[in-house]
Design a protein around this motif. Structure first.
Motif, mmCIF file in Angstrom:
data_model
loop_
_atom_site.group_PDB
_atom_site.id
_atom_site.type_symbol
_atom_site.label_atom_id
_atom_site.label_comp_id
_atom_site.label_asym_id
_atom_site.label_seq_id
_atom_site.Cartn_x
_atom_site.Cartn_y
_atom_site.Cartn_z
ATOM 1 N N ALA A 1 0.819 -1.218 0.000
ATOM 2 C CA ALA A 1 0.000 0.000 0.000
ATOM 3 C C ALA A 1 0.852 1.268 0.000
ATOM 4 C CB ALA A 1 -0.933 -0.008 1.211
ATOM 5 N N ALA A 2 0.634 2.096 -0.991
ATOM 6 C CA ALA A 2 1.411 3.342 -1.102
ATOM 7 C C ALA A 2 1.125 4.234 0.101
ATOM 8 C CB ALA A 2 1.037 4.078 -2.385
ATOM 9 N N GLY A 3 2.182 4.742 0.694
ATOM 10 C CA GLY A 3 2.030 5.759 1.741
ATOM 11 C C GLY A 3 1.780 5.235 3.146
ATOM 12 N N ILE B 1 6.729 -2.909 0.851
ATOM 13 C CA ILE B 1 7.408 -2.938 -0.450
ATOM 14 C C ILE B 1 6.700 -1.982 -1.412
ATOM 15 C CG2 ILE B 1 8.237 -5.325 -0.159
ATOM 16 C CD1 ILE B 1 6.198 -6.169 -2.358
ATOM 17 N N MET B 2 7.396 -1.548 -2.407
ATOM 18 C CA MET B 2 6.791 -0.724 -3.451
ATOM 19 C C MET B 2 7.194 -1.279 -4.812
ATOM 20 S SD MET B 2 4.948 1.636 -4.725
ATOM 21 C CE MET B 2 4.224 2.002 -3.137
ATOM 22 N N PRO B 3 6.359 -2.152 -5.373
ATOM 23 C CA PRO B 3 6.656 -2.694 -6.702
ATOM 24 C C PRO B 3 6.114 -1.747 -7.775
ATOM 25 C CG PRO B 3 4.699 -3.761 -5.786
ATOM 26 C CD PRO B 3 5.093 -2.659 -4.829
ATOM 27 N N PHE C 1 10.827 7.031 -3.524
ATOM 28 C CA PHE C 1 10.936 5.837 -4.377
ATOM 29 C C PHE C 1 9.596 5.599 -5.095
ATOM 30 C CE2 PHE C 1 10.782 1.499 -5.708
ATOM 31 C CZ PHE C 1 12.091 1.184 -6.066
ATOM 32 N N THR C 2 8.506 5.814 -4.360
ATOM 33 C CA THR C 2 7.173 5.642 -4.969
ATOM 34 C C THR C 2 7.004 6.606 -6.140
ATOM 35 O OG1 THR C 2 6.289 4.967 -2.833
ATOM 36 C CG2 THR C 2 4.687 5.680 -4.478
ATOM 37 N N GLY C 3 7.440 7.864 -5.913
ATOM 38 C CA GLY C 3 7.358 8.859 -6.987
ATOM 39 C C GLY C 3 8.225 8.504 -8.175
ATOM 40 N N ALA D 1 9.705 5.108 -8.949
ATOM 41 C CA ALA D 1 9.541 3.792 -9.592
ATOM 42 C C ALA D 1 8.132 3.208 -9.490
ATOM 43 C CB ALA D 1 10.539 2.806 -8.975
ATOM 44 N N GLY D 2 7.424 3.491 -8.382
ATOM 45 C CA GLY D 2 6.056 2.962 -8.254
ATOM 46 C C GLY D 2 5.180 3.566 -9.340
ATOM 47 N N SER D 3 5.234 4.896 -9.433
ATOM 48 C CA SER D 3 4.445 5.618 -10.437
ATOM 49 C C SER D 3 5.197 5.760 -11.757
ATOM 50 C CB SER D 3 4.114 7.023 -9.913
ATOM 51 O OG SER D 3 3.427 6.942 -8.683
ATOM 52 N N GLY D 4 6.511 5.555 -11.721
ATOM 53 C CA GLY D 4 7.385 5.841 -12.868
ATOM 54 C C GLY D 4 6.956 5.285 -14.221
HETATM 55 O O1 LIG Z 1 -1.078 5.518 -8.120
HETATM 56 C C1 LIG Z 1 -0.902 4.920 -7.041
HETATM 57 O O2 LIG Z 1 -1.297 5.402 -5.967
HETATM 58 C C2 LIG Z 1 -0.170 3.614 -7.018
HETATM 59 C C3 LIG Z 1 1.026 3.630 -6.147
HETATM 60 C C4 LIG Z 1 2.214 3.645 -7.050
HETATM 61 C C5 LIG Z 1 1.648 3.402 -8.364
HETATM 62 N N1 LIG Z 1 0.360 3.350 -8.329
#
Ligand SMILES: O=C(O)[C@@H]1CCC=N1
Ligand SMILES: NC(=O)C1=CN([C@@H]2O[C@H](COP(=O)(O)OP(=O)(O)OC[C@H]3O[C@@H](n4cnc5c(N)ncnc54)[C@H](OP(=O)(O)O)[C@@H]3O)[C@@H](O)[C@H]2O)C=CC1
Length: 266
Positions: free
Chosen positions: A86-88, A107-109, A157-159, A161-164
């Motif tokens: 879960a992000a955040g 983790i942040m895949p 990292f989320t900014g 690679a998660g969203s990348g």
């Molecule tokens: O947009 C989101 O909140 C999720 C987390 C990272 C990528 N997608």
């Protein structure tokens, strides 16, 4: 996101599909679909043998995580590692809902896990042993490259690679649209974009040269690339990428703060 990780794990040699169990809140048709597609065991939540699991991966939306943790409180076993995507949501916030000393890993895949190419961050909580961290790292490596980071680096990292992947897809949409506007058919314009991006990514991987060095090799003095790069620069492309990463990181932090407020009321 869960299916992305499942696809990556099922496509790797490090896990047998039969070792993977999947459940959800209510969508039985979705469970059947996953079972047929991947040959794993998909079962309704009431039938899960929680005692038999080594690891539990929580892949619901951040807003649904608290309810899931409350459900799990009296089902988790002492040595089971809980992984949250879960992000955040911070490890401490997750640990708050679980028995004392429960190992929790954030983790942040990203969605490239589907083809085993995720860039995934791992941030262990305070009750995770070195052996458990190794086990999680191996699991994550089944769907891409793993980066063990400090938890306070997770928002950025989320900014990145998660969203990348979405940033690169967005660039590709513009790339293709420009090719179509200039007369290529959609498929040709798209193939030109894909091959150009793939070639550039593989050059970075295979030559191990840094991007600035590779960029200079494309750029002839007073040539076409110099003109293109100048236009990119004038349009603020570099700044736009920084803003995208930092805005996503800020949102990740906001989600975390919102959950902290909920936590105070439970
Ligand atoms: O947009 C989101 O909140 C999720 C987390 C990272 C990528 N997608
Ligand atoms: N999309 C991405 O690129 C990335 C997403 N993430 C994170 O992944 C998480 C999931 O996102 P996404 O895949 O888009 O979400 P989806 O809404 O597509 O999927 C959420 C899933 O969680 C299930 N669920 C919800 N509550 C429970 C519960 N209490 N018990 C069991 N299952 C439950 C839902 O089941 P049902 O349908 O039955 O309700 C559904 O299958 C988010 O936390 C997000 O921050 C992280 C990295 C990248």
């Amino acid at each position: 996101m869960a299916e992305g990780m499942i696809a990556g794990m099922c496509g790797s040699d490090s896990l047998q599909n039969e070792q993977i169990f999947v459940t959800n809140r209510s969508n039985a048709a979705r469970l059947r679909e996953l079972q047929e597609r991947y040959g794993l065991t998909a079962i309704s939540q009431s039938d899960v043998d929680w005692h038999g699991m080594d690891v539990i991966i929580l892949a619901m939306k951040p807003k649904d995580l608290t309810a899931a943790l409350i459900e799990l409180q009296d089902k988790v076993q002492e040595q089971q590692v809980l992984i949250s995507v879960a992000a955040g949501i911070q490890n401490e916030q997750i640990e708050h809902y679980l028995p004392k000393n429960q190992p929790v890993v954030r983790i942040m895949p990203n969605t490239s896990s589907t083809i085993g190419e995720s860039a995934t961050a791992i941030a262990p909580g305070k009750h995770v042993s070195a052996e458990q961290l190794n086990m999680v790292t191996e699991l994550v490596a089944a769907f891409g490259k793993a980066f063990v980071i400090k938890e306070d680096q997770m928002d950025v990292f989320t900014g990145m690679a998660g969203s990348g992947p979405a940033y690169f897809y967005k660039l590709m949409e513009h790339f293709t649209e420009t090719g179509v506007a200039a007369g290529f058919d959609q498929d040709t314009a798209s193939q030109i974009g894909i091959q150009t991006m793939l070639g550039a990514a593989r050059m970075l991987v295979e030559t191990k040269e840094d991007p600035a060095c590779l960029r200079k090799k494309v750029t002839s003095p007073n040539g076409t690339t110099a003109a293109g790069l100048e236009a990119l620069n004038d349009a603020g492309a570099g700044e736009a990428m920084t803003k995208a990463i930092l805005s996503a990181a800020e949102r990740s932090n906001e989600i975390s703060e919102d959950l902290k407020k909920q936590l105070l009321t439970r």
